[in-house]
Scaffold this motif. Sequence first.
Motif, PDB file in Angstrom:
ATOM      1  N   ALA A  44      -0.354  13.796   3.544  1.00 11.40           N
ATOM      2  CA  ALA A  44       0.153  13.225   4.733  1.00 11.40           C
ATOM      3  C   ALA A  44      -0.654  12.306   5.476  1.00 11.40           C
ATOM      4  O   ALA A  44       0.183  11.768   5.957  1.00 11.40           O
ATOM      5  N   VAL A  45      -2.243  12.697   5.130  1.00 14.55           N
ATOM      6  CA  VAL A  45      -2.975  11.683   5.853  1.00 14.55           C
ATOM      7  C   VAL A  45      -3.249  10.149   5.169  1.00 14.55           C
ATOM      8  O   VAL A  45      -3.443   9.152   5.654  1.00 14.55           O
ATOM      9  N   MET A  71      -2.378   3.711   3.545  1.00 21.30           N
ATOM     10  CA  MET A  71      -4.013   3.470   4.001  1.00 21.30           C
ATOM     11  C   MET A  71      -4.758   3.054   3.358  1.00 21.30           C
ATOM     12  O   MET A  71      -4.568   2.747   2.006  1.00 21.30           O
ATOM     13  N   THR A  72      -6.140   2.290   3.328  1.00 15.81           N
ATOM     14  CA  THR A  72      -6.903   1.809   2.170  1.00 15.81           C
ATOM     15  C   THR A  72      -8.180   2.498   1.694  1.00 15.81           C
ATOM     16  O   THR A  72      -8.063   3.357   3.096  1.00 15.81           O
ATOM     17  N   ILE A  73      -7.549   3.238   0.819  1.00 12.03           N
ATOM     18  CA  ILE A  73      -8.705   4.230   0.143  1.00 12.03           C
ATOM     19  C   ILE A  73      -9.929   3.718  -0.121  1.00 12.03           C
ATOM     20  O   ILE A  73     -10.345   3.575  -0.801  1.00 12.03           O
ATOM     21  N   GLY A  74     -11.141   3.671   0.921  1.00  8.19           N
ATOM     22  CA  GLY A  74     -12.797   2.898   1.115  1.00  8.19           C
ATOM     23  C   GLY A  74     -13.747   3.856   0.092  1.00  8.19           C
ATOM     24  O   GLY A  74     -12.938   5.402   0.413  1.00  8.19           O
ATOM     25  N   LEU A  90      -2.832  19.842  -0.594  1.00  2.29           N
ATOM     26  CA  LEU A  90      -3.162  18.417  -1.289  1.00  2.29           C
ATOM     27  C   LEU A  90      -1.747  17.061  -0.712  1.00  2.29           C
ATOM     28  O   LEU A  90      -1.854  16.422  -0.457  1.00  2.29           O
ATOM     29  N   LEU A  91      -1.136  18.196  -0.098  1.00  2.00           N
ATOM     30  CA  LEU A  91       0.497  17.698   0.188  1.00  2.00           C
ATOM     31  C   LEU A  91      -0.080  17.454   2.102  1.00  2.00           C
ATOM     32  O   LEU A  91       0.403  16.447   2.686  1.00  2.00           O
ATOM     33  N   ILE A 125       3.229  19.781  -9.109  1.00  2.00           N
ATOM     34  CA  ILE A 125       2.921  18.801  -7.329  1.00  2.00           C
ATOM     35  C   ILE A 125       4.260  17.857  -6.564  1.00  2.00           C
ATOM     36  O   ILE A 125       3.433  16.713  -8.095  1.00  2.00           O
ATOM     37  N   PHE A 126       5.267  17.762  -6.290  1.00  2.00           N
ATOM     38  CA  PHE A 126       5.774  16.898  -6.111  1.00  2.00           C
ATOM     39  C   PHE A 126       6.577  16.384  -4.418  1.00  2.00           C
ATOM     40  O   PHE A 126       5.712  17.042  -3.787  1.00  2.00           O
ATOM     41  N   HIS A 127       5.389  14.580  -3.926  1.00  9.16           N
ATOM     42  CA  HIS A 127       6.032  14.088  -2.804  1.00  9.16           C
ATOM     43  C   HIS A 127       6.848  13.395  -2.885  1.00  9.16           C
ATOM     44  O   HIS A 127       7.389  12.700  -3.397  1.00  9.16           O
ATOM     45  N   ASP A 128       7.935  14.016  -1.843  1.00  8.18           N
ATOM     46  CA  ASP A 128       9.463  12.599  -2.066  1.00  8.18           C
ATOM     47  C   ASP A 128       9.922  12.958  -3.738  1.00  8.18           C
ATOM     48  O   ASP A 128      10.175  11.971  -4.426  1.00  8.18           O
TER      49      ASP A 128
END
Length: 730
Positions: A203-204, A1-4, A198-199, A110-113
């Motif tokens: 997801a978003v 996703m683009t973070i604008g 934060l996780l 904090i870990f993600h995958d």
Amino acid sequence: MTIGPIELEIIRHRMEAINADAGETLVRVSGSQIASEASDFNTAIMTADGTVVSCSKFILVQSTSLNLIVRDILDRYGENPGIGPGDQFLTNDPYLGTLHQPDVTLVAPIFHDGRLIAWAGSTVHEPDVGGPVSGGFNYAARSIFDEAIPIPPVKIVESGRIRRDIERDYLARTRTPELNALDLLGQIAANRASERQLLELCAVYGANGLVEAMDTLLASTEAAFRRRLKELPDGIWRENSFIQHEQRRGADYMPNQVYAVRLAMAKSADRLTFDFTASDDQAPGAVNSTYPTLANFTMAAVLVHICQGLPWMPGAIWRTIDIRTRKASVVDAEWPAGVAMSTGTSAQAIRNCVSACLARLLDGSEKHAHMAMASSQSSGAGGMSISGHRLDGRPFTTLFLDELSGGGGATVDTDGCDTSGTATSPGATPSNIETNEAYYPVLYLTRLELADTGGPGMRRGGVGAMHAYRPHRTDRSIALLSMAQGLQHPATMGLAGGEPGSPSGFAIMSGDVPVDHAMGWPDLADVVEIRLPDARTQLHPGHMLVTSSQGGGGFGDPLERDTAAVLADVLDGLVSTEGALRDFGVVMRRDDERVLVDRQATDAERKARRSTRIGEREPYRGGGAVGGRRLSSHFRAVETANGEQVACASCGCRLCGLGERLYSSLVLHEAPAGERSAITDRYPGSERFRIRHFYCPGCARQVDVQVALAGEPVLEAMDVRPQAKSEARS
């Protein structure tokens, strides 16, 4: 996703909300009134390398250098004991990253995958963390080995489960294991709440999106802060602040010695440099600050004073700041110096110096002068550890923060907020009286706003407060360990000619003194023996403790305060009729039951005072507004055939060449440290301090006020650089 840009703002505000929610979680679980009532805690979110990207606004100084703790864990623990999902690390090591041993920090990766993407952290002041003296503070400490021994980072939560062996070791050190255990659970829950939310952001926006957003927010905040610095004038600003503690040289013991914190702050283009190298050598006791404490209190002051309207993002601001210091000094102690009392002593002096220099910097800016703010209350005698035994013999120990009722600093537009506390701890408050009485064997007799404590000025500093309590439902004495600072001299500085706020107050007196009918120290000073608190201070049954917090600093010459504002303060009980005359030159009279300003007498009084300031001469009125480049509220740089000259902004009086010793060209009047206090001069050692008032020799305007040691050279508080020719042409 683009973070604008829109997504960035959403993520930034969401992280602030996550921090706030973590704080609420901590308070709901904690059983300590230190956290739940006084809010002596903070929470933060960090990037994967520990850079603080978002922090709560309770006790700012507890979170702005968490990067030092995370960096240590990353450097030392990657392989053994390892850093994995569900882990949390505990430490209270002030030489590593906390402020002092009573502040216990818990950080969680904090870990993600399987990828480390961030850290969550929280810090809470604990009622006790061990050591030879209840509460963790020890006046008699000769080194850190006479205090609670710091705990280096330990993995207390592993894969989501508390390690009972580490928890057992941690709680075995404290006299308050139940409260510490609850605080630990609260911190664990707070970090988990931050991790979960934060996780949810991941997801978003995806993990890459969140990481990119944090990096972009840091970069954009850094750029915005650099732009603001470029808009401020270049130069050097100086401030000194003082603390008292014992001193030892070999076998010799000298009580009540003075230690100076001295700062020269330079601003050049888009960088700030804080040079503390001229500060005194470290003390032989507990009042020293470590480098992390120095860094935390410096950063917190920068956020409050300079970052108005900008995100409070310490990790971004650190990229623009240099701190110069000297090891084995009172602001950068060398192991194994004692440091447990730092937050109420040398750290407050650090904050006072930084706040004063930043305020002078802002006051010199055409664009940002409205942001300049005098100092808020400093640590005082009302901040203390108390300990003893209840009627049934059960021991207790805790921290009372009645000192957080001090006044806020004034600005060019507004008076300081009354009893608002410390600016760098915007969420902290004194505990509710009923809560303190429910938890501990004390009975409060009064808590009231104290008239005449706000620093006089064109804008008045906020007033402080008085507290009194006695032992209740116990037949034993209560041990008191007060920080005992700001008793011998004011420690809250004014700005642009504003006066300092009032000093602290501390006294133990007979329980039959009608303190609940007293309006302040003038009603009590003659019925009590005034002495400094020390390691042997006890509050016996039948006696009561009375303390007062400091007022905030004023802004501008007090003789320029609107008489209607002085009258309103008198009617509100914030200024006495005697204080109106003494501090503002305003004469009050009574008309039946009404108090009114005697305008004719006031005009005569103020005129006489201005004349007295400059040797009984008639002040020069000047010819209206003075042009030239702004140096401060009171000074302008004026172009002449001989180069730039410093002139009074009010009357145009030429004072000196730019770059010369400005303060030597002003009229100086010295006064005792207790010139506005009923008790300050009665504390041993107060005779060493002076209040220095500086006046324009032309119009007699009060342009600065400094607290100094008697006999020391005048401090050249402002050294503004000549304007470059290219700047002048533009």
